[in-house]
Scaffold this motif. Structure first.
Motif, PDB file in Angstrom:
ATOM      1  N   PHE A  90       0.835  -1.212   0.000  1.00 39.42           N
ATOM      2  CA  PHE A  90       0.000   0.000   0.000  1.00 39.42           C
ATOM      3  C   PHE A  90       0.866   1.257   0.000  1.00 39.42           C
ATOM      4  O   PHE A  90       0.706   2.134  -0.851  1.00 39.42           O
ATOM      5  N   TYR A  91       1.804   1.335   0.940  1.00 30.98           N
ATOM      6  CA  TYR A  91       2.627   2.544   1.015  1.00 30.98           C
ATOM      7  C   TYR A  91       3.614   2.600  -0.153  1.00 30.98           C
ATOM      8  O   TYR A  91       3.857   3.666  -0.728  1.00 30.98           O
ATOM      9  N   GLY A  92       4.153   1.450  -0.515  1.00 31.34           N
ATOM     10  CA  GLY A  92       5.128   1.410  -1.601  1.00 31.34           C
ATOM     11  C   GLY A  92       4.549   1.881  -2.928  1.00 31.34           C
ATOM     12  O   GLY A  92       5.183   2.639  -3.668  1.00 31.34           O
ATOM     13  N   THR A  93       3.319   1.442  -3.245  1.00 32.16           N
ATOM     14  CA  THR A  93       2.714   1.877  -4.500  1.00 32.16           C
ATOM     15  C   THR A  93       2.325   3.355  -4.427  1.00 32.16           C
ATOM     16  O   THR A  93       2.316   4.042  -5.459  1.00 32.16           O
ATOM     17  N   ALA A  94       2.036   3.866  -3.237  1.00 29.64           N
ATOM     18  CA  ALA A  94       1.755   5.302  -3.089  1.00 29.64           C
ATOM     19  C   ALA A  94       2.999   6.127  -3.416  1.00 29.64           C
ATOM     20  O   ALA A  94       2.931   7.144  -4.121  1.00 29.64           O
ATOM     21  N   VAL A  95       4.158   5.674  -2.922  1.00 27.37           N
ATOM     22  CA  VAL A  95       5.414   6.366  -3.223  1.00 27.37           C
ATOM     23  C   VAL A  95       5.712   6.268  -4.720  1.00 27.37           C
ATOM     24  O   VAL A  95       6.112   7.254  -5.361  1.00 27.37           O
ATOM     25  N   LEU A  96       5.497   5.091  -5.298  1.00 29.76           N
ATOM     26  CA  LEU A  96       5.739   4.909  -6.721  1.00 29.76           C
ATOM     27  C   LEU A  96       4.829   5.808  -7.556  1.00 29.76           C
ATOM     28  O   LEU A  96       5.265   6.388  -8.562  1.00 29.76           O
ATOM     29  N   ARG A  97       3.567   5.948  -7.155  1.00 35.92           N
ATOM     30  CA  ARG A  97       2.656   6.851  -7.871  1.00 35.92           C
ATOM     31  C   ARG A  97       3.187   8.279  -7.870  1.00 35.92           C
ATOM     32  O   ARG A  97       3.051   9.012  -8.849  1.00 35.92           O
ATOM     33  N   GLN A  98       3.797   8.663  -6.747  1.00 35.44           N
ATOM     34  CA  GLN A  98       4.347  10.015  -6.668  1.00 35.44           C
ATOM     35  C   GLN A  98       5.490  10.194  -7.669  1.00 35.44           C
ATOM     36  O   GLN A  98       5.590  11.230  -8.337  1.00 35.44           O
ATOM     37  N   PHE A  99       6.331   9.174  -7.794  1.00 29.27           N
ATOM     38  CA  PHE A  99       7.392   9.223  -8.812  1.00 29.27           C
ATOM     39  C   PHE A  99       6.774   9.356 -10.205  1.00 29.27           C
ATOM     40  O   PHE A  99       7.249  10.135 -11.050  1.00 29.27           O
ATOM     41  N   GLU A 100       5.725   8.574 -10.463  1.00 26.42           N
ATOM     42  CA  GLU A 100       5.068   8.618 -11.771  1.00 26.42           C
ATOM     43  C   GLU A 100       4.498  10.010 -12.048  1.00 26.42           C
ATOM     44  O   GLU A 100       4.599  10.527 -13.173  1.00 26.42           O
ATOM     45  N   MET A 101       3.900  10.633 -11.037  1.00 29.39           N
ATOM     46  CA  MET A 101       3.349  11.975 -11.197  1.00 29.39           C
ATOM     47  C   MET A 101       4.440  13.009 -11.482  1.00 29.39           C
ATOM     48  O   MET A 101       4.186  14.053 -12.095  1.00 29.39           O
ATOM     49  N   MET A 102       5.665  12.691 -11.042  1.00 29.40           N
ATOM     50  CA  MET A 102       6.802  13.582 -11.293  1.00 29.40           C
ATOM     51  C   MET A 102       7.448  13.324 -12.655  1.00 29.40           C
ATOM     52  O   MET A 102       8.456  13.939 -13.006  1.00 29.40           O
ATOM     53  N   GLY A 103       6.877  12.387 -13.421  1.00 34.51           N
ATOM     54  CA  GLY A 103       7.393  12.102 -14.759  1.00 34.51           C
ATOM     55  C   GLY A 103       8.539  11.124 -14.797  1.00 34.51           C
ATOM     56  O   GLY A 103       9.218  10.999 -15.820  1.00 34.51           O
ATOM     57  N   VAL A 104       8.770  10.392 -13.689  1.00 34.51           N
ATOM     58  CA  VAL A 104       9.861   9.408 -13.640  1.00 34.51           C
ATOM     59  C   VAL A 104       9.349   8.079 -14.209  1.00 34.51           C
ATOM     60  O   VAL A 104       8.286   7.596 -13.801  1.00 34.51           O
ATOM     61  N   TYR A 105      10.098   7.487 -15.111  1.00 32.38           N
ATOM     62  CA  TYR A 105       9.653   6.251 -15.751  1.00 32.38           C
ATOM     63  C   TYR A 105       9.808   5.060 -14.811  1.00 32.38           C
ATOM     64  O   TYR A 105      10.913   4.788 -14.316  1.00 32.38           O
ATOM     65  N   PRO A 106       8.719   4.310 -14.538  1.00 32.77           N
ATOM     66  CA  PRO A 106       8.814   3.152 -13.656  1.00 32.77           C
ATOM     67  C   PRO A 106       9.057   1.856 -14.432  1.00 32.77           C
ATOM     68  O   PRO A 106       8.451   1.639 -15.486  1.00 32.77           O
ATOM     69  N   LEU A 107       9.935   1.014 -13.907  1.00 33.42           N
ATOM     70  CA  LEU A 107      10.144  -0.295 -14.526  1.00 33.42           C
ATOM     71  C   LEU A 107       8.820  -1.047 -14.578  1.00 33.42           C
ATOM     72  O   LEU A 107       8.451  -1.633 -15.598  1.00 33.42           O
ATOM     73  N   ASN A 108       8.092  -1.073 -13.463  1.00 31.00           N
ATOM     74  CA  ASN A 108       6.724  -1.571 -13.404  1.00 31.00           C
ATOM     75  C   ASN A 108       5.852  -0.482 -12.803  1.00 31.00           C
ATOM     76  O   ASN A 108       6.242   0.151 -11.812  1.00 31.00           O
ATOM     77  N   GLU A 109       4.688  -0.261 -13.389  1.00 30.35           N
ATOM     78  CA  GLU A 109       3.831   0.808 -12.908  1.00 30.35           C
ATOM     79  C   GLU A 109       3.068   0.402 -11.652  1.00 30.35           C
ATOM     80  O   GLU A 109       2.809  -0.771 -11.398  1.00 30.35           O
ATOM     81  N   SER A 110       2.690   1.416 -10.885  1.00 28.80           N
ATOM     82  CA  SER A 110       2.001   1.185  -9.612  1.00 28.80           C
ATOM     83  C   SER A 110       0.702   0.415  -9.807  1.00 28.80           C
ATOM     84  O   SER A 110       0.374  -0.480  -9.016  1.00 28.80           O
ATOM     85  N   VAL A 111      -0.053   0.745 -10.843  1.00 29.92           N
ATOM     86  CA  VAL A 111      -1.330   0.068 -11.095  1.00 29.92           C
ATOM     87  C   VAL A 111      -1.097  -1.416 -11.368  1.00 29.92           C
ATOM     88  O   VAL A 111      -1.814  -2.286 -10.865  1.00 29.92           O
ATOM     89  N   ALA A 112      -0.067  -1.722 -12.153  1.00 29.64           N
ATOM     90  CA  ALA A 112       0.236  -3.112 -12.492  1.00 29.64           C
ATOM     91  C   ALA A 112       0.677  -3.897 -11.262  1.00 29.64           C
ATOM     92  O   ALA A 112       0.295  -5.061 -11.081  1.00 29.64           O
ATOM     93  N   ILE A 113       1.483  -3.267 -10.406  1.00 30.70           N
ATOM     94  CA  ILE A 113       1.913  -3.937  -9.174  1.00 30.70           C
ATOM     95  C   ILE A 113       0.714  -4.211  -8.279  1.00 30.70           C
ATOM     96  O   ILE A 113       0.574  -5.294  -7.704  1.00 30.70           O
ATOM     97  N   GLY A 114      -0.180  -3.231  -8.169  1.00 30.26           N
ATOM     98  CA  GLY A 114      -1.391  -3.421  -7.364  1.00 30.26           C
ATOM     99  C   GLY A 114      -2.228  -4.580  -7.861  1.00 30.26           C
ATOM    100  O   GLY A 114      -2.754  -5.373  -7.066  1.00 30.26           O
TER     101      GLY A 114
END
Length: 301
Positions: free
Chosen positions: A71-95
């Motif tokens: 829960f907290y980890g994907t919240a932090v990852l979403r924040q990176f995504e909102m900042m335009g940082v490319y995720p290896l795996n996206e928060s939605v997919a991990i969820g």
């Protein structure tokens, strides 16, 4: 590139290998403890702070988020995504992948081979659940379980009822699945990177343990998978929306059946079993894909 990796333990094999692989290719990789991040959720100015300081701009982020902090980890990852940082795996997919029920439903919708799986809330429906799953032996899984924890094999209907009632008494959700006896206590882990299976191993449980997890003393060896198994792994990764994942399959009498799609697969067992530089291939994927604005959901999904 400047890469952030969200991970709580920098000394794990997978994390040190990814750092080594990134630096060997000329990149900078910082390992950031997921739980020590805090966020400023300001309109149009998303920021992340770590150990009291604002994080610098990163080109990409590798989420290695443990199941216990999803829960907290994907919240932090979403924040990176909102900042335009490319995720290896996206928060939605991990969820999606971390929710056993949701992931099973998604795979079923896409026509991926699965063991017969049942789910119910009312304890009065226990017998009906057992009948739909085909009767004992049955595998009973906690929805929140990981690494083989919270997975029970019930040899008889009577023992299955007892286990189900015990879990329900503890107010936890469970899945009941048919037991694939012909798999013989072994499963296949196919490692998918960028829509391709780059490595595969067969894992066999220790002794008479039907669970093949290496964390539980299982053994592994490289294996050549069939075209159908390869296609199943690729379809599963695509259905989950994961760029990198481990797809766990069993060989059943009616073809491969998927047990789980792991969004943070360990690298140690499969690298040592196959001799393939998986960490290097993951960094290579980031080199090809990482660019501002390429995140599909941009943290909003």
């Amino acid at each position: 590139m400047k890469i952030a990796m969200l991970a709580r333990n920098p000394n794990l094999y997978s994390h040190t290998r990814l750092k080594e692989a990134a630096e060997a290719r000329g990149h900078e990789l910082d390992i950031i403890n997921t739980l020590r991040c805090y966020m400023n959720i300001a309109s149009r100015r998303p920021e992340i702070y770590y150990n009291g300081e604002k994080l610098p701009k990163y080109d990409a982020v590798i989420p290695r988020i443990g199941a216990s902090v999803t829960f907290y980890g994907t919240a932090v990852l979403r924040q990176f995504e909102m900042m335009g940082v490319y995720p290896l795996n996206e928060s939605v997919a991990i969820g999606r992948s971390r929710d056993k029920l949701r992931s099973t439903q998604i795979l079923a919708r896409e026509g991926v081979g699965l063991p017969v799986t049942t789910f119910a809330h009312d304890p009065k429906q226990t017998q009906e659940v057992l009948d739909v799953a085909g009767g004992a032996p049955l595998v009973i899984k906690l929805l929140e379980g990981t690494q083989g924890i919270g997975v029970v094999l019930a040899d008889t209907d009577r023992s299955a009822k007892s286990v189900i009632e015990a879990f329900r008494g503890a107010q936890v959700h469970i899945l009941v699945q048919e037991f694939i006896k012909e798999a013989g206590g072994s499963d296949i882990r196919a490692l998918v990177v960028g829509g391709k299976v780059i490595a595969a191993m067969m894992r066999t449980g220790a002794g008479d343990d039907f669970r093949s997890n290496l964390h539980r003393g299982g053994s592994a060896k490289p294996i050549k998978i069939s075209p159908e198994e390869r296609a199943t792994a690729i379809r599963s990764a695509k259905a989950m929306g994961l760029n990198v994942c481990g797809v766990d399959m069993l060989r059943s009498n009616h073809g491969p059946v998927v047990m789980e799609v792991n969004s943070s697969p360990g690298l140690e067992g499969i690298e040592k079993a196959t001799g393939i530089d998986i960490a290097g291939k993951i960094i290579e994927l980031l080199e090809k894909k990482a660019a501002t604005g390429k995140t599909k959901t941009r943290g909003t999904g």
